[in-house]
Scaffold this motif. Structure first.
Motif, PDB file in Angstrom:
ATOM      1  N   ALA A   5      74.058  -2.809  29.628  1.00  0.00           N
ATOM      2  CA  ALA A   5      72.988  -2.899  28.629  1.00  0.00           C
ATOM      3  C   ALA A   5      72.553  -4.334  28.383  1.00  0.00           C
ATOM      4  CB  ALA A   5      73.444  -2.258  27.315  1.00  0.00           C
ATOM      5  N   PHE A   6      73.421  -5.301  28.646  1.00  0.00           N
ATOM      6  CA  PHE A   6      73.038  -6.713  28.502  1.00  0.00           C
ATOM      7  C   PHE A   6      72.355  -7.228  29.763  1.00  0.00           C
ATOM      8  CE2 PHE A   6      76.330  -6.127  25.366  1.00  0.00           C
ATOM      9  CZ  PHE A   6      75.919  -6.908  24.305  1.00  0.00           C
ATOM     10  N   LEU A   7      72.799  -6.753  30.916  1.00  0.00           N
ATOM     11  CA  LEU A   7      72.237  -7.233  32.172  1.00  0.00           C
ATOM     12  C   LEU A   7      70.864  -6.617  32.456  1.00  0.00           C
ATOM     13  CD1 LEU A   7      75.467  -7.007  34.356  1.00  0.00           C
ATOM     14  CD2 LEU A   7      74.482  -9.051  33.316  1.00  0.00           C
ATOM     15  N   GLU A   8      70.650  -5.376  32.015  1.00  0.00           N
ATOM     16  CA  GLU A   8      69.370  -4.685  32.201  1.00  0.00           C
ATOM     17  C   GLU A   8      68.997  -4.019  30.874  1.00  0.00           C
ATOM     18  OE1 GLU A   8      67.178  -1.552  35.314  1.00  0.00           O
ATOM     19  OE2 GLU A   8      69.375  -1.677  35.236  1.00  0.00           O
ATOM     20  N   PRO A   9      68.510  -4.806  29.899  1.00  0.00           N
ATOM     21  CA  PRO A   9      68.256  -4.243  28.564  1.00  0.00           C
ATOM     22  C   PRO A   9      67.140  -3.217  28.530  1.00  0.00           C
ATOM     23  CG  PRO A   9      67.485  -6.511  28.712  1.00  0.00           C
ATOM     24  CD  PRO A   9      68.261  -6.251  29.957  1.00  0.00           C
ATOM     25  N   ARG A  10      66.202  -3.305  29.457  1.00  0.00           N
ATOM     26  CA  ARG A  10      65.155  -2.298  29.611  1.00  0.00           C
ATOM     27  C   ARG A  10      65.034  -1.979  31.099  1.00  0.00           C
ATOM     28  NH1 ARG A  10      65.346   0.250  25.891  1.00  0.00           N
ATOM     29  NH2 ARG A  10      63.388   1.304  26.473  1.00  0.00           N
ATOM     30  N   PRO A  11      64.524  -0.830  31.472  1.00  0.00           N
ATOM     31  CA  PRO A  11      64.458  -0.456  32.884  1.00  0.00           C
ATOM     32  C   PRO A  11      63.767  -1.517  33.734  1.00  0.00           C
ATOM     33  CG  PRO A  11      63.842   1.403  31.492  1.00  0.00           C
ATOM     34  CD  PRO A  11      63.961   0.226  30.588  1.00  0.00           C
ATOM     35  N   GLY A  12      64.494  -2.015  34.739  1.00  0.00           N
ATOM     36  CA  GLY A  12      63.938  -3.001  35.649  1.00  0.00           C
ATOM     37  C   GLY A  12      63.843  -4.403  35.100  1.00  0.00           C
ATOM     38  N   GLN A  13      64.273  -4.625  33.866  1.00  0.00           N
ATOM     39  CA  GLN A  13      64.226  -5.961  33.253  1.00  0.00           C
ATOM     40  C   GLN A  13      65.639  -6.542  33.272  1.00  0.00           C
ATOM     41  OE1 GLN A  13      62.556  -6.105  29.252  1.00  0.00           O
ATOM     42  NE2 GLN A  13      63.954  -7.784  28.721  1.00  0.00           N
ATOM     43  N   TYR A  14      65.896  -7.453  34.192  1.00  0.00           N
ATOM     44  CA  TYR A  14      67.242  -8.006  34.370  1.00  0.00           C
ATOM     45  C   TYR A  14      67.341  -9.367  33.687  1.00  0.00           C
ATOM     46  CZ  TYR A  14      67.653  -4.290  37.815  1.00  0.00           C
ATOM     47  OH  TYR A  14      67.674  -3.072  38.426  1.00  0.00           O
ATOM     48  N   GLU A  15      68.410  -9.532  32.937  1.00  0.00           N
ATOM     49  CA  GLU A  15      68.643 -10.790  32.225  1.00  0.00           C
ATOM     50  C   GLU A  15      70.065 -11.253  32.500  1.00  0.00           C
ATOM     51  OE1 GLU A  15      67.710 -10.384  28.099  1.00  0.00           O
ATOM     52  OE2 GLU A  15      65.636  -9.713  28.487  1.00  0.00           O
ATOM     53  N   PHE A  16      70.175 -12.390  33.183  1.00  0.00           N
ATOM     54  CA  PHE A  16      71.486 -12.865  33.616  1.00  0.00           C
ATOM     55  C   PHE A  16      71.930 -14.148  32.922  1.00  0.00           C
ATOM     56  CE2 PHE A  16      69.954 -10.393  37.323  1.00  0.00           C
ATOM     57  CZ  PHE A  16      70.978  -9.464  37.398  1.00  0.00           C
ATOM     58  N   GLY A  17      71.204 -14.548  31.899  1.00  0.00           N
ATOM     59  CA  GLY A  17      71.543 -15.809  31.248  1.00  0.00           C
ATOM     60  C   GLY A  17      72.957 -15.827  30.689  1.00  0.00           C
ATOM     61  N   LEU A  18      73.335 -14.772  29.995  1.00  0.00           N
ATOM     62  CA  LEU A  18      74.672 -14.716  29.411  1.00  0.00           C
ATOM     63  C   LEU A  18      75.745 -14.772  30.498  1.00  0.00           C
ATOM     64  CD1 LEU A  18      75.846 -12.309  26.597  1.00  0.00           C
ATOM     65  CD2 LEU A  18      77.135 -12.450  28.715  1.00  0.00           C
ATOM     66  N   LEU A  19      75.563 -13.985  31.558  1.00  0.00           N
ATOM     67  CA  LEU A  19      76.559 -13.955  32.623  1.00  0.00           C
ATOM     68  C   LEU A  19      76.587 -15.274  33.390  1.00  0.00           C
ATOM     69  CD1 LEU A  19      78.712 -12.341  34.045  1.00  0.00           C
ATOM     70  CD2 LEU A  19      76.941 -11.251  35.444  1.00  0.00           C
TER      71      LEU A  19
END
Length: 683
Positions: free
Chosen positions: A56-70
């Motif tokens: 849920a953190f890596l892909e908070p919405r379908p197709g929206q990837y967010e890797f800043g935290l990782l």
């Protein structure tokens, strides 16, 4: 493969044994992370698993990837000298996935759809889940394949723990496709499932369903095949993720954490073959006063999954868990003994769930390396002390456990034995395996738990406590092993059905009749809590049968008096058969603990099997063999000091051991012995 991959992993860790646990930084504010890394270094942690539940953190919405935290946590851990076992995060789809794909939610046998709100809420046969998970794994592999912190890929998490079986329409179609591939046509299916019984014959594939809730006992072979299908459906997902990782991140080993005897839902051997390193989770059963024996059984099974190579303990607990009826905290020293017992039995990595104890969520009362109370706690002091112990054991890494006994273990036999239609509900797979294993453990004898199709030639003795289902090939392999000079002991109700759960006709124990030199005419299971006496005065429970020796000699009989000997009074209970150049034994009942220990002690002596060391009751002794030395692990699970014959150097204390090791109550020693002449190298 496991040994080579572990060597590479150890190289990434600077040598020695891996130590750490699951790390979930997304549960904590940013200012806590620096403290985490500092304390990891203080504790000796060199490997953490990251991202298990972060979809849920890596892909908070379908197709929206967010890797800043990782990105930030990977960089921070690398700077702190901590390597990462990076999880694919696919074990817990986010809420948006379930909302968008309600058809992917699992369905129980009675038709109840399970909703989002926990974890593993997906149907293993769902195309939507497979596609979404695959996209996430691709993005992770592309982004982190060259990150210097990455040491290992962690595929999914505990495959099938909560969703092994789904009975939805999608699963039904996938089941039919699996059956077509297995049997070819409906004639093959009908023959294998025995559908002539109860007018179940199928005339169209659309009629074939999973074993959903029904009015009476379901078809046993249908049930068995559904277990197989369900395990294979999860295995297909594992293979899909693994293929992506191998394509995009070659050279980085991968694993997944198997549950072994905690769950019978997936075939551990099939998953182990798809991993570069065997990794398992193991949790004590708090209600079991001898839970450390169950721990050892799981450890020996983990080693067996990898063909004897070292393995990783991916999860266990520093103290209490949160999911048992009564979650009992570990006593002082118990965590250390548990961890060293795993190391004794081949673990080259000791990891926990989890690093920092959660303050919210379903597992907030599950213990961790850094507990709610922080560093001024019993647990933290034991965690840091164990880190020092494992550093002192660095040279043990890569060595292999010495075992002359194999115990055959098979998920297919487990599934068949515990189907809805068997002679007695008291005949339970793990009960029988554990009873035989516990007898060996109490004798100080180490065994490998291996697949029935494994090559038995390197062992002196093969034990078959509960293999009701066996193939012709595996039965022939055991017979050849004994014929050529090996020893074997077989428990009741073994060999009675083939791989399709069809009874082997002509008398029991079916596939093993010739090997054992006996023929059983009829089973006489005992009533609940009923027991019988044997000819040596010992007791037995659960099972009796009418055994006719056909070449075998009678070692023990059911007592001659029907009042104490039961329904087959005076007939054989234990037989011994000279077969070729070897010897086979048949145990036609369930002896109580003392009697079984005495019996298996005799079987071991005749086979030339000896204990790792002469130890008093409650002291565990296991030997690992390296290229230049052997390592004798002595773990005292009792409240009494113990004296054990040994010589060498205790790696944990640095003290010399000259003739006798004095192991204090609740303590442990790991003694480096010079390698005896002729001992094979570990690698």
């Amino acid at each position: 493969m496991s040994g080579d991959a572990l060597r590479r992993l150890s190289g990434r860790l600077g040598g020695g044994i891996a130590y750490g646990g699951d790390y979930n930084p997304e549960q904590w504010p940013r200012e806590v992370w620096d403290e985490d890394v500092r304390l990891m270094r203080e504790a000796g942690v060199n490997l953490v698993t990251v991202g298990v539940f972060s979809w849920a953190f890596l892909e908070p919405r379908p197709g929206q990837y967010e890797f800043g935290l990782l990105d930030e946590i990977m960089d921070l851990l690398h700077a702190g000298g901590v390597a990462v076992d990076l999880a694919t995060a696919t074990a817990s789809p986010p809420p948006w996935f379930s909302l968008r794909h309600p058809e992917a939610l699992p369905v129980t046998a009675d038709g109840t759809r399970l909703w989002h709100g926990s974890r593993q809420t997906f149907c293993p046969s769902s195309p939507a889940y497979a596609e979404a998970a695959g996209r996430l794994v691709e993005r992770l592999a592309e982004r982190y394949r060259d990150h210097p912190a990455l040491a290992l890929w962690h595929v999914h998490n505990e495959w099938g723990n909560h969703n092994a079986h789904c009975f939805c329409d999608t699963s039904a179609q996938a089941f039919r496709d699996w059956l077509r591939a297995r049997y070819g046509d409906l004639d093959g299916l009908n023959e294998t499932w025995g559908t002539a019984f109860w007018s179940q014959r199928y005339g169209d594939w659309a009629e074939v369903l999973p074993p959903r809730a029904t009015a009476a006992v379901a078809n046993p072979t249908q049930q068995l095949d559904h277990w197989r299908f369900s395990s294979d459906a999860l295995l297909a997902l594992h293979r899909r993720e693994a293929a992506i990782l191998r394509r995009l991140s070659p050279g980085v080993p991968l694993t997944t954490n198997l549950l072994l005897t905690l769950e019978k839902k997936v075939d551990g051997f099939s998953f182990a073959r798809e991993c570069d390193i065997v990794a398992v989770d193991q949790y004590l059963t708090a209600a079991d006063p001898e839970s450390h024996i169950g721990l050892s059984l799981d450890a020996d099974l983990a080693r067996g999954l990898g063909g004897g190579a070292p393995w990783l303990l991916m999860e266990h607990s520093t103290s209490a868990v949160n999911w048992q009826p009564r979650n009992i905290a570990k006593t002082p020293g118990q965590m250390r003994r548990n961890s060293l017992a795993h190391a004794a039995r081949g673990a080259d990595g000791i990891l926990y769930f989890q690093w920092r104890q959660s303050k919210a969520g379903a597992e907030k009362w599950h213990s961790a390396m850094l507990p709610h109370g922080g560093t001024d706690t019993k647990t933290w002091r034991e965690v840091t002390a164990l880190g020092r112990d494992l550093a002192a054991l660095a040279e043990v890494r890569g060595s292999r456990v010495a075992a002359d006994v194999a115990l055959l273990f098979d998920w297919n036999a487990w599934w068949a034995l515990e189907s809805d239609a068997t002679p007695s509900r008291d005949v339970r797979y793990l009960d029988l395996v554990r009873a035989w294993y516990e007898a060996l453990w109490s004798l100080g004898i180490t065994c490998d738990l291996v697949h029935p199709g494994s090559d038995p030639s390197r062992y002196r003795l093969v034990l078959v406590p509960a293999l009701c289902l066996t193939t012709d090939a595996d039965a022939a392999s055991l017979a050849a092993f004994v014929r050529e000079g090996g020893h074997a002991a077989v428990g009741f109700f073994s060999g009675v059905v083939d791989e399709n759960d069809h009874v082997r006709l002509g008398g029991y124990p079916g596939a093993y009749r010739e090997l054992l030199g006996v023929r059983t005419d009829e089973f006489f299971p005992l009533r609940e809590a009923e027991s019988v006496r044997l000819s040596d005065g010992s007791a037995a429970t659960v099972w009796t049968e009418l055994v006719e020796p056909r070449g075998a000699e009678t070692v023990l009989s059911f007592a001659a008096d029907p009042a104490s000997g039961g329904p087959v009074a005076g007939h054989p209970a234990v037989t011994r058969h000279a077969f070729g150049d070897g010897v086979s034994w048949y145990v036609a009942t369930r002896p109580e603990a003392d009697g079984l220990r005495e019996l298996l002690g005799r079987v071991c002596r005749e086979a030339g099997v000896t204990a790792a060391a002469e130890v008093p009751a409650g002291v565990e002794a296991v030997r690992r063999q390296g290229p230049d030395a052997t390592y004798l692990f002595l773990i005292n699970h009792t409240a009494r000091d113990a004296s054990v014959p040994a010589a060498g150097v205790d790696l944990l204390s640095g003290a010399a051991v000259d003739g006798r090791a004095e192991v204090r109550a609740g303590d442990a020693m790991v003694i480096r012995e010079h390698r005896p002449t002729g001992t094979a190298a570990a690698e």
